[in-house]
Design an enzyme around this catalytic site. Sequence first.
Site, PDB file in Angstrom:
ATOM      1  N   GLY A 238       0.938  -1.603  -0.024  1.00 55.90           N
ATOM      2  CA  GLY A 238      -0.392   0.103  -0.274  1.00 55.90           C
ATOM      3  C   GLY A 238       0.910   1.220   0.040  1.00 55.90           C
ATOM      4  N   GLU A 277       4.419  -6.078   2.343  1.00 61.22           N
ATOM      5  CA  GLU A 277       3.701  -6.726   0.917  1.00 61.22           C
ATOM      6  C   GLU A 277       4.006  -5.789  -0.066  1.00 61.22           C
ATOM      7  OE1 GLU A 277      -0.351  -8.327   1.683  1.00 61.22           O
ATOM      8  OE2 GLU A 277       0.588 -10.155   2.462  1.00 61.22           O
ATOM      9  N   PRO A 278       5.526  -5.399  -0.102  1.00 60.74           N
ATOM     10  CA  PRO A 278       5.348  -3.736  -0.424  1.00 60.74           C
ATOM     11  C   PRO A 278       5.782  -4.214  -2.499  1.00 60.74           C
ATOM     12  CG  PRO A 278       6.971  -4.186  -0.149  1.00 60.74           C
ATOM     13  CD  PRO A 278       6.469  -4.682   0.743  1.00 60.74           C
ATOM     14  N   GLY A 279       4.613  -3.548  -3.195  1.00 62.49           N
ATOM     15  CA  GLY A 279       4.309  -3.554  -5.039  1.00 62.49           C
ATOM     16  C   GLY A 279       5.170  -2.764  -5.610  1.00 62.49           C
ATOM     17  N   ARG A 280       4.123  -1.765  -5.292  1.00 65.14           N
ATOM     18  CA  ARG A 280       4.243  -0.149  -6.216  1.00 65.14           C
ATOM     19  C   ARG A 280       5.666   0.553  -5.596  1.00 65.14           C
ATOM     20  NH1 ARG A 280       0.515   3.000  -8.005  1.00 65.14           N
ATOM     21  NH2 ARG A 280      -1.248   1.169  -6.327  1.00 65.14           N
ATOM     22  N   TYR A 320      -7.881   4.402 -14.149  1.00 61.82           N
ATOM     23  CA  TYR A 320      -7.772   5.103 -12.636  1.00 61.82           C
ATOM     24  C   TYR A 320      -7.666   6.572 -12.588  1.00 61.82           C
ATOM     25  CZ  TYR A 320      -6.217   0.286 -11.791  1.00 61.82           C
ATOM     26  OH  TYR A 320      -5.541  -0.984 -11.493  1.00 61.82           O
ATOM     27  N   CYS A 348      -8.526   2.519 -30.474  1.00 61.83           N
ATOM     28  CA  CYS A 348     -10.309   2.958 -31.320  1.00 61.83           C
ATOM     29  C   CYS A 348     -10.739   2.922 -30.085  1.00 61.83           C
ATOM     30  CB  CYS A 348     -10.650   1.913 -32.207  1.00 61.83           C
ATOM     31  SG  CYS A 348      -9.617   1.530 -33.928  1.00 61.83           S
ATOM     32  N   GLU A 349     -10.698   3.725 -28.466  1.00 62.30           N
ATOM     33  CA  GLU A 349     -11.357   3.602 -28.064  1.00 62.30           C
ATOM     34  C   GLU A 349     -10.731   5.539 -27.418  1.00 62.30           C
ATOM     35  OE1 GLU A 349     -12.768   1.649 -24.108  1.00 62.30           O
ATOM     36  OE2 GLU A 349     -12.019   0.021 -25.319  1.00 62.30           O
ATOM     37  N   TYR A 377       2.426  -2.337 -12.051  1.00 61.53           N
ATOM     38  CA  TYR A 377       1.442  -2.557 -12.436  1.00 61.53           C
ATOM     39  C   TYR A 377       1.269  -1.558 -14.342  1.00 61.53           C
ATOM     40  CZ  TYR A 377       0.150  -2.831  -8.756  1.00 61.53           C
ATOM     41  OH  TYR A 377       0.475  -3.603  -6.632  1.00 61.53           O
TER      42      TYR A 377
HETATM   43  N1  LLP Z   1      -0.845  -7.216  -0.488  1.00 57.83           N
HETATM   44  C1  LLP Z   1      -2.197  -7.027  -1.254  1.00 57.83           C
HETATM   45  C2  LLP Z   1      -3.233  -8.081  -0.348  1.00 57.83           C
HETATM   46  C3  LLP Z   1      -3.236  -6.077  -2.836  1.00 57.83           C
HETATM   47  O1  LLP Z   1      -4.498  -6.455  -2.942  1.00 57.83           O
HETATM   48  C4  LLP Z   1      -1.852  -5.041  -2.923  1.00 57.83           C
HETATM   49  C5  LLP Z   1      -1.960  -4.824  -4.097  1.00 57.83           C
HETATM   50  C6  LLP Z   1      -0.382  -5.628  -2.975  1.00 57.83           C
HETATM   51  C7  LLP Z   1      -0.330  -6.341  -1.454  1.00 57.83           C
HETATM   52  C8  LLP Z   1       0.484  -4.383  -3.058  1.00 57.83           C
HETATM   53  O2  LLP Z   1       0.100  -3.490  -3.140  1.00 57.83           O
HETATM   54  P1  LLP Z   1       1.168  -1.984  -3.234  1.00 57.83           P
HETATM   55  O3  LLP Z   1       2.452  -2.491  -2.251  1.00 57.83           O
HETATM   56  O4  LLP Z   1       1.570  -2.488  -4.293  1.00 57.83           O
HETATM   57  O5  LLP Z   1       0.900  -0.628  -3.344  1.00 57.83           O
HETATM   58  N2  LLP Z   1      -3.041  -1.516 -10.309  1.00 57.83           N
HETATM   59  C9  LLP Z   1      -3.422  -0.234  -9.327  1.00 57.83           C
HETATM   60  C10 LLP Z   1      -2.765  -1.281  -7.971  1.00 57.83           C
HETATM   61  C11 LLP Z   1      -4.111  -2.737  -7.871  1.00 57.83           C
HETATM   62  C12 LLP Z   1      -3.701  -2.591  -6.642  1.00 57.83           C
HETATM   63  C13 LLP Z   1      -4.048  -4.521  -6.396  1.00 57.83           C
HETATM   64  N3  LLP Z   1      -3.308  -4.573  -4.954  1.00 57.83           N
HETATM   65  C14 LLP Z   1      -2.699   0.819 -10.132  1.00 57.83           C
HETATM   66  O6  LLP Z   1      -2.441   0.420 -11.214  1.00 57.83           O
HETATM   67  O7  LLP Z   1      -2.685   1.163  -9.095  1.00 57.83           O
END
Ligand code: LLP
Length: 424
Positions: A238, A277-280, A320, A348-349, A377
């Site tokens: 998050g 669980e960091p992603g972004r 988004y 085409c959108e 993402y």
């Molecule tokens: N853990 C869980 C259970 C999640 O659902 C998510 C993201 C993460 C970790 C990683 O979250 P982050 O650290 O990346 O915020 N496609 C969207 C973002 C969708 C996030 C979904 N869940 C975008 O492009 O903004």
Amino acid sequence: MHHFAYRNGRLHAEGVDIETIVAAVGTPVYIYSSATFERHYTVFRDAMPAGSHVFYAMKANANLGVLATLARIGAGADTVSEGEIRKAMAAGIPADRIVFSGVGKTEAELSHAVSVGVYQINIESEGELEALSRVATRLGRTQNAVFRVNPDIGAGGHAKITTGSDANKFGISFSEAERLYAKGSNLPGIRIKGLALHIGSQILEFESMGEAFAKVRGLVERLRAEGHPVERLDLGGGVGVPYKMQPPFDYGPDVIHRYAAMIRSVLAGLDIELGFEPGRVIAANAGILVARALYVNKRTDRQFLVVDAAMNDLVRPAMYEAYHEIWPVREAGPDTPTATYDVVGPICETGDTFTTERRLPVIHPGDLIAFKSAGAYGATMASTYNQRLLVPEVLVRGDKFAVTRPRQSYDDLIGQDRLAAWQS
Ligand code: LLP
């Protein structure tokens, strides 16, 4: 902090000239910086309390080369499908550093996860609790698991990426947590180790998150008072990133440190093993999408810059209303004139619009542009809509680059379909 910068007027990823990559691979192309991935992961890991586990949320960027880069420095993976588990392991992330989350895991997927021996399964409903117990018992295994609870406190940069409210599909309801924890603790094949939560994505201010964590802390204390040894707390992902990259570029680490300070204060003295669980925050600013300008289509009151990338390659603006900085690959000087553009793709959108009314240095057909902060993402959400080829992914390390996913071919694209028997 990232490693995309101009050198002698040309945009580089670490030591590699973007135009060199484009000459070899074409456009559109995703380009990733190994050093940036490593730096973000390391800063995040080092900011968290000692003994914490970091499971990189690979839904953000699942390129094999990227995963292998993170695997080598000890990252675990947060996965949400059997495909992600298999890919994480193919990249060298061992099963005992893998968490399996998601609201709709099938029995086949649970069975795969239990068989390979993942570190933890995050259970999101009573039905899934029963399914996991059945599957693990059938396999003669005991699987470590936690309950993902829904704290009914949402947060996030957009309604579509808010997950922590009771109106969102995620997790078991708070009012059910104690009953299900007791039930899970008595089921065969499962060892309930603790709790998990994740309330949303692209979060830069941590009040709501702090409130949610405090609420879960209360639940941990109640469960412990009821005799459950709650050992683990998975705090999800998050943490957001600054998509508008005004100096200082170190805003990223600053956000991570504010997040860490909130955690230390809310969870002080709880004595629990933390997971993240960091992603972004790991991936976003470690990647760019490079496109070529095709045409400038002028109207009376606006002009469209049509580029060769589209919403199928980077869907975030269409989905988004996301903002991505756009940089010319040849640096604009202080005297370069500017113009206002709607930057659009060929699909085409009308939704295939990256930005409207953006002031940019004047761009001519044939010029290269880079969409910044596209490492998270971006490629993972790409599709072949309009029968466009999935774009290549290139990983840079120092002065070297490698194509870690080649451009899809038309044979791949068309050859996956089959005619029905009555048509051949
Ligand atoms: N853990 C869980 C259970 C999640 O659902 C998510 C993201 C993460 C970790 C990683 O979250 P982050 O650290 O990346 O915020 N496609 C969207 C973002 C969708 C996030 C979904 N869940 C975008 O492009 O903004």
